[in-house]
Design an enzyme around this catalytic site. Structure first.
Site, short mmCIF file in Angstrom:
data_model
loop_
_atom_site.label_atom_id
_atom_site.label_comp_id
_atom_site.label_asym_id
_atom_site.label_seq_id
_atom_site.Cartn_x
_atom_site.Cartn_y
_atom_site.Cartn_z
N LEU A 229 60.69 -20.78 -8.55
CA LEU A 229 59.86 -21.00 -9.73
C LEU A 229 59.78 -19.70 -10.51
CD1 LEU A 229 56.76 -22.96 -8.30
CD2 LEU A 229 58.71 -23.90 -9.52
N ASP A 230 59.66 -19.79 -11.82
CA ASP A 230 59.44 -18.59 -12.61
C ASP A 230 58.22 -17.85 -12.07
OD1 ASP A 230 61.52 -19.40 -14.18
OD2 ASP A 230 60.30 -20.04 -15.88
N ARG A 231 58.27 -16.54 -12.12
CA ARG A 231 57.19 -15.75 -11.53
C ARG A 231 55.84 -16.08 -12.15
NH1 ARG A 231 55.05 -10.78 -12.72
NH2 ARG A 231 56.67 -10.26 -14.23
#
Length: 499
Positions: A229-231
């Site tokens: 997942l995107d940070r």
């Protein structure tokens, strides 16, 4: 009957006997030379009793030539354990999870493009995170080593040279929201990832990552990442406990047998009905982590549907059918409804229309420079996926088996500092308690400064928790025989109002 093989064997046997006789008559020079070569090979770590090496293990040493040891064995995989988890400790302050600074070794073998260059040239061109004056001082202090010996920056690099650069490492803070385990069984661990925490070590992040928090606070190690997942995003994140499960899950993802559902809050009133976007996406910088809609990009598809509108922004349900980098964020930008607090795709760096319809009034290089400069002014480079160490952790093995030289004895070392923090909290270094206690969250940091570290000399303002959250949440992942979901975040409710 004449047999060629027998005759050949006899000839070889007679030759060996004659050679042995000559050795006895003429002295032991030849045998001595062979024994010396065998001793030298043994000292170099060669094994196998004459078996050919897979690599060239040593350089022939000429007059005044520099000797380079043979390369060591590479790690077959990355697995983090207690020796890594005990490098430092967390503390909690102002709604943030922080990490005490610690000493860390970046390690790498000489790359092909470095051969024939001096260490000074390599550090000047590829490790620009610090000025060359810093590397000169670090070399004098013994923090830069070449083949485990104190390095001279004027040394010309050779193939197989092994370099070690010891730094005083500072990690950016992340939100102190707890990492919630949604499911755990013999096959998988599924968590609800808070926003701002990277999945695994990257850039400046190591201990402030999901992998390290699971290992340090939940005792879960040797996990296999199934997806990322995107940070700045939150939500369902899955890990496999075995290679077999990882391969099975990965195959389902690759064959698009996994249904993914996200929710986000976007700018403005999103159109009614089902909206499909199939614009191709191109990564214009892997180093900075920026993508855009472009005809030369990879094909992808996302289906959107509005869930609610509060007069300012809309909550949108997203179903990505492909898994391109930043796919949902880029498609929403293209549709003219970027995520409300997206620090990359909802900025003026994209022009007055902020990238709507794929329009861009500058080149890709100009866009990247504008983005980086803008975040540098705001001291928010960590919101971009910039590789702060240039070659970074992807090109280095990490280690902290180092006692820093020339450190003021009045300042505790990384190990002493960690012990002091443990005494203050009463927490053992190998404790695997699920969540920090209230008293542990109130621990005040013990400042430990390093005389060479530039970061120690800076006073950085803490980001607010709001700065570390992007309104994008992985709501559900569903496979052939499994399904995992997480609760809606508070910002996704219909009556939610921005602060």
């Amino acid at each position: 009957m004449w047999c060629p093989r027998c005759c050949l064997s006899a000839v070889r046997l007679n030759a060996a006997r004659m050679s042995g006789a000559a050795s006895v008559v003429g002295g032991s020079d030849k045998r001595k030379k062979i024994e010396e070569e065998e001793e030298e090979e043994s000292a170099l770590g060669l094994q196998g009793h004459g078996q050919p090496p897979t690599k060239k293990l040593r350089n022939k040493k000429g007059k005044g030539d520099r000797y380079v040891p043979p390369p060591g064995k590479k790690n077959l995989g990355i697995s983090f354990g207690h020796q890594h988890f005990n490098e430092t400790q967390y503390y909690f302050e102002n709604g943030l999870r922080k990490v005490f600074p610690y000493y860390f070794d970046f390690q790498t073998y000489c790359k092909g493009r470095w051969v024939g260059k001096t260490l000074r040239e390599v550090f000047s061109s590829e490790f620009r995170i610090e000025p060359i004056e810093y590397y000169s001082q670090a070399a004098k202090a013994g923090r830069i080593r070449l083949n485990e010996e104190t390095a001279d920056l004027n040394t010309v690099l050779k193939n197989n040279d092994f370099m070690r650069n010891t730094v005083h490492r500072h990690e950016p803070p992340v939100t102190d929201q707890p990492l919630t385990i949604l499911t755990q069984n013999q096959e998988v661990v599924v968590v609800d990832k808070p926003a701002s925490i990277p999945v695994h070590p990257c850039g400046r992040f190591r201990h402030n990552t999901v992998i390290f928090i699971l290992g340090k606070e939940h005792g879960l190690t040797e996990l296999h990442t199934i997806h990322r997942l995107d940070r700045l995003a939150s939500g369902v994140l899955m890990f496999a406990k075995t290679v077999e499960v990882s391969k099975k899950m990965d195959q389902q993802v690759r064959e698009r047998q996994v249904e993914k559902e996200y929710v986000c809050r976007v700018q403005g009133e999103f159109p009614d009905g089902e909206i499909t976007c199939e614009e191709p996406i191109l990564t214009i910088s892997y180093k900075v982590g920026v993508c855009r809609v472009h005809p030369k990009g990879k094909p992808c598809k996302t289906v959107f549907q509005k869930l609610s509108y509060n007069g300012v922004s809309s909550v949108v349900h997203c179903s990505p059918y492909t898994g391109r980098t930043h796919q949902i964020r880029v498609h929403l930008q293209y549709l003219g409804h970027p995520i409300v607090n997206d620090p990359v795709y909802n900025t003026e760096a994209w022009g007055p229309n902020r990238g709507r319809g794929g329009t861009l009034d500058k080149t890709d290089d100009e866009l990247l420079k504008t983005l980086v400069d803008d975040h540098r002014l705001k001291e928010s480079l960590d919101l971009l996926e910039v590789d702060h160490h240039c070659t970074g952790e992807d090109d280095h093995k990490g280690s902290t088996n180092f006692t820093p030289p020339h450190v003021d004895e009045t300042e505790p070392s990384a190990d002493k500092k960690s012990n002091g923090a443990e005494e203050g909290t009463g927490k053992a270094s190998d404790d695997n308690s699920l969540e920090p206690t209230a008293s542990e969250r109130e621990v005040k940091p013990v400042p430990v400064k390093d005389n060479l570290c530039g970061e120690c000399k800076l006073l950085r303002k803490d980001p607010s928790a709001k700065d570390l959250i992007m309104y994008l949440h992985a709501l559900k992942y569903k496979g052939l025989d499994w399904e995992y979901s997480s609760p809606l975040p508070n910002w996704a409710t219909a009556d939610w109002q921005e602060d």
